[in-house]
Design an enzyme around this catalytic site. Structure first.
Site, PDB file in Angstrom:
ATOM      1  N   PHE A 126      77.671  50.533   6.694  1.00 12.77           N
ATOM      2  CA  PHE A 126      77.778  51.843   6.050  1.00 12.77           C
ATOM      3  C   PHE A 126      77.610  51.688   4.535  1.00 12.77           C
ATOM      4  O   PHE A 126      78.273  50.860   3.907  1.00 12.77           O
ATOM      5  CB  PHE A 126      79.127  52.474   6.378  1.00 12.77           C
ATOM      6  CG  PHE A 126      79.180  53.934   6.035  1.00 12.77           C
ATOM      7  CD1 PHE A 126      78.621  54.872   6.884  1.00 12.77           C
ATOM      8  CD2 PHE A 126      79.755  54.370   4.855  1.00 12.77           C
ATOM      9  CE1 PHE A 126      78.649  56.223   6.568  1.00 12.77           C
ATOM     10  CE2 PHE A 126      79.782  55.722   4.531  1.00 12.77           C
ATOM     11  CZ  PHE A 126      79.230  56.643   5.389  1.00 12.77           C
ATOM     12  N   ASP A 197      86.906  47.885   8.147  1.00 16.40           N
ATOM     13  CA  ASP A 197      86.766  49.323   7.963  1.00 16.40           C
ATOM     14  C   ASP A 197      86.835  49.971   9.344  1.00 16.40           C
ATOM     15  O   ASP A 197      85.981  49.713  10.202  1.00 16.40           O
ATOM     16  CB  ASP A 197      85.436  49.637   7.264  1.00 16.40           C
ATOM     17  CG  ASP A 197      85.326  51.112   6.891  1.00 16.40           C
ATOM     18  OD1 ASP A 197      85.914  51.946   7.608  1.00 16.40           O
ATOM     19  OD2 ASP A 197      84.639  51.417   5.899  1.00 16.40           O
ATOM     20  N   TYR A 222      89.132  61.945   8.152  1.00 19.37           N
ATOM     21  CA  TYR A 222      88.475  63.199   8.580  1.00 19.37           C
ATOM     22  C   TYR A 222      87.581  63.042   9.799  1.00 19.37           C
ATOM     23  O   TYR A 222      86.969  64.005  10.230  1.00 19.37           O
ATOM     24  CB  TYR A 222      87.692  63.827   7.420  1.00 19.37           C
ATOM     25  CG  TYR A 222      86.727  62.897   6.694  1.00 19.37           C
ATOM     26  CD1 TYR A 222      85.487  62.612   7.227  1.00 19.37           C
ATOM     27  CD2 TYR A 222      87.076  62.331   5.477  1.00 19.37           C
ATOM     28  CE1 TYR A 222      84.614  61.770   6.565  1.00 19.37           C
ATOM     29  CE2 TYR A 222      86.209  61.484   4.800  1.00 19.37           C
ATOM     30  CZ  TYR A 222      84.973  61.201   5.349  1.00 19.37           C
ATOM     31  OH  TYR A 222      84.117  60.370   4.696  1.00 19.37           O
ATOM     32  N   LYS A 223      87.483  61.837  10.343  1.00 20.43           N
ATOM     33  CA  LYS A 223      86.629  61.647  11.528  1.00 20.43           C
ATOM     34  C   LYS A 223      87.482  61.847  12.780  1.00 20.43           C
ATOM     35  O   LYS A 223      87.951  62.951  13.019  1.00 20.43           O
ATOM     36  CB  LYS A 223      85.947  60.286  11.441  1.00 20.43           C
ATOM     37  CG  LYS A 223      84.936  60.274  10.288  1.00 20.43           C
ATOM     38  CD  LYS A 223      84.328  58.925  10.007  1.00 20.43           C
ATOM     39  CE  LYS A 223      83.291  59.045   8.892  1.00 20.43           C
ATOM     40  NZ  LYS A 223      82.977  57.750   8.268  1.00 20.43           N
ATOM     41  N   ARG A 370      72.689  60.762  16.740  1.00 23.55           N
ATOM     42  CA  ARG A 370      74.034  60.269  17.099  1.00 23.55           C
ATOM     43  C   ARG A 370      74.789  61.343  17.866  1.00 23.55           C
ATOM     44  O   ARG A 370      74.807  62.511  17.468  1.00 23.55           O
ATOM     45  CB  ARG A 370      74.840  59.964  15.832  1.00 23.55           C
ATOM     46  CG  ARG A 370      74.608  58.615  15.252  1.00 23.55           C
ATOM     47  CD  ARG A 370      75.716  58.202  14.305  1.00 23.55           C
ATOM     48  NE  ARG A 370      76.216  59.264  13.423  1.00 23.55           N
ATOM     49  CZ  ARG A 370      77.113  59.084  12.473  1.00 23.55           C
ATOM     50  NH1 ARG A 370      77.617  57.878  12.268  1.00 23.55           N
ATOM     51  NH2 ARG A 370      77.521  60.083  11.724  1.00 23.55           N
TER      52      ARG A 370
HETATM   53  C1  LIG Z   1      82.765  57.686   6.951  1.00 22.63           C
HETATM   54  C2  LIG Z   1      82.832  56.304   6.416  1.00 22.63           C
HETATM   55  C3  LIG Z   1      83.289  56.072   5.121  1.00 22.63           C
HETATM   56  C4  LIG Z   1      83.641  57.225   4.241  1.00 22.63           C
HETATM   57  O1  LIG Z   1      84.048  56.863   2.970  1.00 22.63           O
HETATM   58  P1  LIG Z   1      84.545  58.006   1.967  1.00 22.63           P
HETATM   59  O2  LIG Z   1      85.062  57.270   0.825  1.00 22.63           O
HETATM   60  O3  LIG Z   1      85.570  58.817   2.708  1.00 22.63           O
HETATM   61  O4  LIG Z   1      83.390  58.878   1.659  1.00 22.63           O
HETATM   62  C5  LIG Z   1      83.376  54.757   4.693  1.00 22.63           C
HETATM   63  N1  LIG Z   1      83.031  53.734   5.498  1.00 22.63           N
HETATM   64  C6  LIG Z   1      82.582  53.935   6.760  1.00 22.63           C
HETATM   65  C7  LIG Z   1      82.225  52.784   7.611  1.00 22.63           C
HETATM   66  C8  LIG Z   1      82.459  55.230   7.245  1.00 22.63           C
HETATM   67  O5  LIG Z   1      82.001  55.439   8.467  1.00 22.63           O
END
Ligand SMILES: *Cc1c(COP(=O)(O)O)cnc(C)c1O
Length: 411
Positions: A126, A197, A222-223, A370
């Site tokens: 990511f 993560d 938020y996921k 997805r």
């Molecule tokens: C969604 C996601 C993020 C989001 O990071 P933010 O700081 O909340 O924007 C980070 N890492 C991964 C792997 C994600 O899927």
């Protein structure tokens, strides 16, 4: 024999997690397969937010830091998250964003593990994770070396010069799941720390940080945790390391005694030292409601259901549309997180046409469609119907309408 819609309805009727769907407010006629990007709205959240605003803020005003327990929200919400990820209550706090938490923990980890210099991550992971590590490398000016590697070379590369290994447990594009225990074991033998993560695993996988020997972790609110857009994120520090790590963002909320107002920074004893500034109370209140939707949910059951839904969807897509898509994720449910990824050179317009027909997934460049199967509110009939609607879009060629090719700011 092919699974029928009736079979799916029977699976839903017998689903031990069926009760959880009632906890969400889902728009009629929509099959929501994007809970891996933005979790659905829990029914209880609007009222809780209205109360926090009107009573705690509007009426009780500043007293609410004590009387409504605002000051303890990062730890209280952290304890709920700990339950879902195999951690102890005093190892997790909710705060900041995933990006910021990753920076804080990565910085603390490389400082602790000096003079080791190498930070490993997966190439193609990511972007924000890679960007934050690039930023840390630039900040430390040569004290560390950030080395993104192809997935297949990673475990082998964990050697004596490695300070830290940063990995997303579930890859956002392919859904592939790392063997956390195996990576942690190798890192421990080599003297490196691990930072996981959990953005695509908290709330959908049966994550076992302590059982698997993880050192550090961050993740998204938020996921799958349903905390609402831009919800606070979380971080985990294993108890054995808490006294050893110094955050680079030594704000007053991580101080041993914030309200002593001393000039000199003194870190708090436990994981609370990783806090920085004043907690975002409205965001934390919404996240707390999102987490309550997991009450009584077994994560082993949730994980099994997510895999089953994905299997079912894949099976139906392959039955209805043989050879149309290539597989962008592992076939085996056990090696996949909560999502199914299909690849197609026209993935973007296909997804737009599908969304307009009430099946909401998303698109990730360059060619990935997805479909996320959040096990608390997606049903077996939804997986079945989503495949049917995808077949309609492909067979009719509806996705070829030019307007579907106009790319929006957020995909
Ligand atoms: C969604 C996601 C993020 C989001 O990071 P933010 O700081 O909340 O924007 C980070 N890492 C991964 C792997 C994600 O899927």
């Amino acid at each position: 024999m092919d699974v029928t819609r009736q079979d799916c309805a029977e699976l839903d009727a017998a689903d031990p997690l069926g009760f959880a769907r009632e906890r969400f407010s889902l728009p009629a006629g929509v099959i929501y397969l994007d809970g891996n990007s933005l979790g659905a709205l829990p029914r209880a959240t609007p009222q809780r937010l209205a109360e926090v605003v009107a009573r705690e803020w509007g009426h009780d005003l500043i007293r609410s830091w004590n009387t409504a327990g605002w000051i303890d929200l990062p730890a209280r919400v952290g304890a709920r998250i700990a339950n879902l990820i195999g951690a102890d209550a005093d190892e997790v706090v909710a705060a900041d964003s995933t990006s910021v938490n990753l920076f804080k923990l990565a910085s603390a980890a490389v400082r602790r593990n000096a003079p080791r210099r190498v930070v490993l991550a997966e190439a193609g992971d990511f972007p924000t994770d890679l960007y934050m590590l690039q930023g840390l490398e630039a900040q430390l000016g040569g004290a560390i070396e950030f080395r993104p590697l192809p997935r297949q070379d990673l475990i082998e590369a964990i050697g004596p010069e490695v300070a830290l290994v940063v990995l997303t447990q579930v890859n956002y594009r392919t859904g592939e799941v790392w063997d956390m225990a195996a990576v942690d074991r190798r890192a421990r033998e080599a003297g490196a720390l691990t930072l996981w993560d959990l953005s695509h695993s908290a709330g959908v996988l049966d994550v076992r940080l302590n059982a698997d020997g993880a050192d550090l972790a961050v993740g998204c609110g938020y996921k799958y945790l349903n905390g609402g857009p831009g919800a606070p994120a979380f971080l985990f520090v294993a108890k054995r390391l808490q006294g050893d790590l110094q955050t680079p963002l030594s704000g007053w909320m991580g101080h041993a005694a914030p309200f002593a107002f001393a000039d000199r920074y003194e870190p708090a004893a436990g994981v609370r030292r990783m806090l920085c500034g004043t907690p975002t109370i409205l965001g934390l209140a919404a996240l707390e409601e999102g987490l309550k939707s997991f009450d009584g949910v077994s994560m082993a059951e949730a994980r099994a259901k997510a895999a089953r839904l994905g299997d079912l969807f894949l099976e139906r897509v392959e039955a209805r549309l043989p050879g149309v898509f290539s597989l962008g994720c592992p076939r085996a449910g056990a090696r996949r997180g909560g999502q199914v990824s299909l690849r197609h050179p026209h993935g973007y317009p296909i997804m737009q046409a599908l969304i307009e027909r009430g099946v909401v997934g998303d698109f990730r460049a360059p060619d990935v469609l997805r479909f996320g199967f959040a096990p608390l509110y997606v049903r077996h009939v939804d997986a079945f119907d989503a495949a049917e609607r995808l077949a309609e879009v492909m067979e009719s060629g509806a996705w070829r309408e030019p307007r579907y090719a106009e790319v929006a700011a957020v995909t």
